[in-house]
Write a protein that holds these residues in place. Structure first.
Motif, PDB file in Angstrom:
ATOM      1  N   MET A   1      -6.086  57.279  56.939  1.00  0.00           N
ATOM      2  CA  MET A   1      -4.987  58.151  56.605  1.00  0.00           C
ATOM      3  C   MET A   1      -4.645  57.923  55.128  1.00  0.00           C
ATOM      4  O   MET A   1      -4.537  56.793  54.672  1.00  0.00           O
ATOM      5  N   SER A   2      -4.474  59.006  54.413  1.00  0.00           N
ATOM      6  CA  SER A   2      -4.164  58.905  52.988  1.00  0.00           C
ATOM      7  C   SER A   2      -2.661  58.616  52.789  1.00  0.00           C
ATOM      8  O   SER A   2      -1.849  58.709  53.714  1.00  0.00           O
ATOM      9  N   ILE A   3      -2.328  58.292  51.563  1.00  0.00           N
ATOM     10  CA  ILE A   3      -0.918  58.011  51.225  1.00  0.00           C
ATOM     11  C   ILE A   3      -0.059  59.247  51.458  1.00  0.00           C
ATOM     12  O   ILE A   3       1.056  59.153  51.975  1.00  0.00           O
ATOM     13  N   THR A   4      -0.607  60.405  51.082  1.00  0.00           N
ATOM     14  CA  THR A   4       0.146  61.652  51.244  1.00  0.00           C
ATOM     15  C   THR A   4       0.399  61.961  52.713  1.00  0.00           C
ATOM     16  O   THR A   4       1.514  62.355  53.094  1.00  0.00           O
ATOM     17  N   GLN A   5      -0.606  61.780  53.542  1.00  0.00           N
ATOM     18  CA  GLN A   5      -0.441  62.031  54.972  1.00  0.00           C
ATOM     19  C   GLN A   5       0.592  61.073  55.576  1.00  0.00           C
ATOM     20  O   GLN A   5       1.446  61.488  56.372  1.00  0.00           O
ATOM     21  N   TYR A   7       3.046  59.656  53.972  1.00  0.00           N
ATOM     22  CA  TYR A   7       4.350  60.058  53.459  1.00  0.00           C
ATOM     23  C   TYR A   7       4.925  61.217  54.271  1.00  0.00           C
ATOM     24  O   TYR A   7       6.086  61.192  54.677  1.00  0.00           O
ATOM     25  N   PHE A   8       4.104  62.245  54.529  1.00  0.00           N
ATOM     26  CA  PHE A   8       4.598  63.388  55.301  1.00  0.00           C
ATOM     27  C   PHE A   8       4.944  62.994  56.735  1.00  0.00           C
ATOM     28  O   PHE A   8       5.904  63.499  57.314  1.00  0.00           O
ATOM     29  N   LEU A   9       4.190  62.078  57.301  1.00  0.00           N
ATOM     30  CA  LEU A   9       4.508  61.588  58.639  1.00  0.00           C
ATOM     31  C   LEU A   9       5.859  60.851  58.635  1.00  0.00           C
ATOM     32  O   LEU A   9       6.691  61.050  59.525  1.00  0.00           O
ATOM     33  N   ASP A  10       6.089  60.030  57.598  1.00  0.00           N
ATOM     34  CA  ASP A  10       7.358  59.314  57.491  1.00  0.00           C
ATOM     35  C   ASP A  10       8.530  60.263  57.265  1.00  0.00           C
ATOM     36  O   ASP A  10       9.624  60.069  57.803  1.00  0.00           O
ATOM     37  N   VAL A  11       8.316  61.319  56.465  1.00  0.00           N
ATOM     38  CA  VAL A  11       9.372  62.310  56.225  1.00  0.00           C
ATOM     39  C   VAL A  11       9.705  63.040  57.521  1.00  0.00           C
ATOM     40  O   VAL A  11      10.886  63.232  57.856  1.00  0.00           O
ATOM     41  N   HIS A  12       8.688  63.412  58.261  1.00  0.00           N
ATOM     42  CA  HIS A  12       8.905  64.116  59.531  1.00  0.00           C
ATOM     43  C   HIS A  12       9.671  63.224  60.512  1.00  0.00           C
ATOM     44  O   HIS A  12      10.630  63.671  61.151  1.00  0.00           O
ATOM     45  N   ARG A  16      13.485  63.868  62.095  1.00  0.00           N
ATOM     46  CA  ARG A  16      13.744  63.913  63.539  1.00  0.00           C
ATOM     47  C   ARG A  16      14.809  62.908  63.947  1.00  0.00           C
ATOM     48  O   ARG A  16      15.595  63.153  64.866  1.00  0.00           O
ATOM     49  N   LEU A  17      14.836  61.742  63.260  1.00  0.00           N
ATOM     50  CA  LEU A  17      15.810  60.709  63.607  1.00  0.00           C
ATOM     51  C   LEU A  17      17.113  60.828  62.823  1.00  0.00           C
ATOM     52  O   LEU A  17      18.040  60.046  63.033  1.00  0.00           O
ATOM     53  N   GLY A  18      17.171  61.788  61.897  1.00  0.00           N
ATOM     54  CA  GLY A  18      18.385  61.979  61.111  1.00  0.00           C
ATOM     55  C   GLY A  18      18.581  60.915  60.051  1.00  0.00           C
ATOM     56  O   GLY A  18      19.703  60.636  59.646  1.00  0.00           O
ATOM     57  N   GLU A  19      17.506  60.318  59.581  1.00  0.00           N
ATOM     58  CA  GLU A  19      17.568  59.272  58.561  1.00  0.00           C
ATOM     59  C   GLU A  19      17.236  59.853  57.190  1.00  0.00           C
ATOM     60  O   GLU A  19      16.781  60.987  57.065  1.00  0.00           O
ATOM     61  N   VAL A  20      17.448  59.055  56.169  1.00  0.00           N
ATOM     62  CA  VAL A  20      17.116  59.452  54.805  1.00  0.00           C
ATOM     63  C   VAL A  20      15.598  59.354  54.639  1.00  0.00           C
ATOM     64  O   VAL A  20      15.004  58.342  55.012  1.00  0.00           O
ATOM     65  N   PRO A  21      14.968  60.390  54.096  1.00  0.00           N
ATOM     66  CA  PRO A  21      13.508  60.321  53.925  1.00  0.00           C
ATOM     67  C   PRO A  21      13.120  59.303  52.852  1.00  0.00           C
ATOM     68  O   PRO A  21      13.893  59.040  51.926  1.00  0.00           O
ATOM     69  N   PRO A  22      11.947  58.722  52.955  1.00  0.00           N
ATOM     70  CA  PRO A  22      11.504  57.743  51.961  1.00  0.00           C
ATOM     71  C   PRO A  22      11.187  58.430  50.633  1.00  0.00           C
ATOM     72  O   PRO A  22      10.937  59.639  50.601  1.00  0.00           O
ATOM     73  N   PRO A  23      11.181  57.676  49.531  1.00  0.00           N
ATOM     74  CA  PRO A  23      10.830  58.283  48.238  1.00  0.00           C
ATOM     75  C   PRO A  23       9.348  58.650  48.221  1.00  0.00           C
ATOM     76  O   PRO A  23       8.542  58.014  48.890  1.00  0.00           O
ATOM     77  N   PRO A  24       8.995  59.679  47.463  1.00  0.00           N
ATOM     78  CA  PRO A  24       7.582  60.068  47.378  1.00  0.00           C
ATOM     79  C   PRO A  24       6.738  58.956  46.761  1.00  0.00           C
ATOM     80  O   PRO A  24       7.244  58.136  45.997  1.00  0.00           O
ATOM     81  N   PRO A  25       5.454  58.923  47.080  1.00  0.00           N
ATOM     82  CA  PRO A  25       4.581  57.901  46.504  1.00  0.00           C
ATOM     83  C   PRO A  25       4.541  58.008  44.983  1.00  0.00           C
ATOM     84  O   PRO A  25       4.508  59.099  44.426  1.00  0.00           O
ATOM     85  N   GLY A  26       4.565  56.868  44.316  1.00  0.00           N
ATOM     86  CA  GLY A  26       4.496  56.839  42.862  1.00  0.00           C
ATOM     87  C   GLY A  26       5.838  56.898  42.174  1.00  0.00           C
ATOM     88  O   GLY A  26       5.906  56.822  40.949  1.00  0.00           O
TER      89      GLY A  26
END
Length: 71
Positions: A1-5, A7-12, A16-26
């Motif tokens: 799994m790439s970093i981008t994939q 990241y999108f999984l973590d954002v999703h 769904r959990l109503g949390e703050v999304p993580p910062p983008p890679p880099g």
């Protein structure tokens, strides 16, 4: 799994959990580089070595190699 994939999984998952999304890679790369440099300078001072000029001395040594003795 790439970093981008990942990241999108973590954002999703965060959405769904109503949390703050993580910062983008880099996002924090340069801050990390500055922190590593500061830590190296700190370790040099603690070890009793000069904290500045190490890179310049290394480049000078590479630019002007020592004269070899003739055998």
């Amino acid at each position: 799994m790439s970093i981008t994939q990942q990241y999108f999984l973590d954002v999703h998952r965060a959405q769904r959990l109503g949390e703050v999304p993580p910062p983008p890679p880099g996002t924090h790369d340069w801050r990390t580089v500055r922190e590593v440099r500061g830590h190296r300078l700190f370790r040099a001072v603690v070890a009793g070595r000069p904290a500045h000029g190490q890179l310049r001395r290394a480049l000078d040594r590479r630019r002007r190699p020592r004269a070899r003795a003739a055998c």
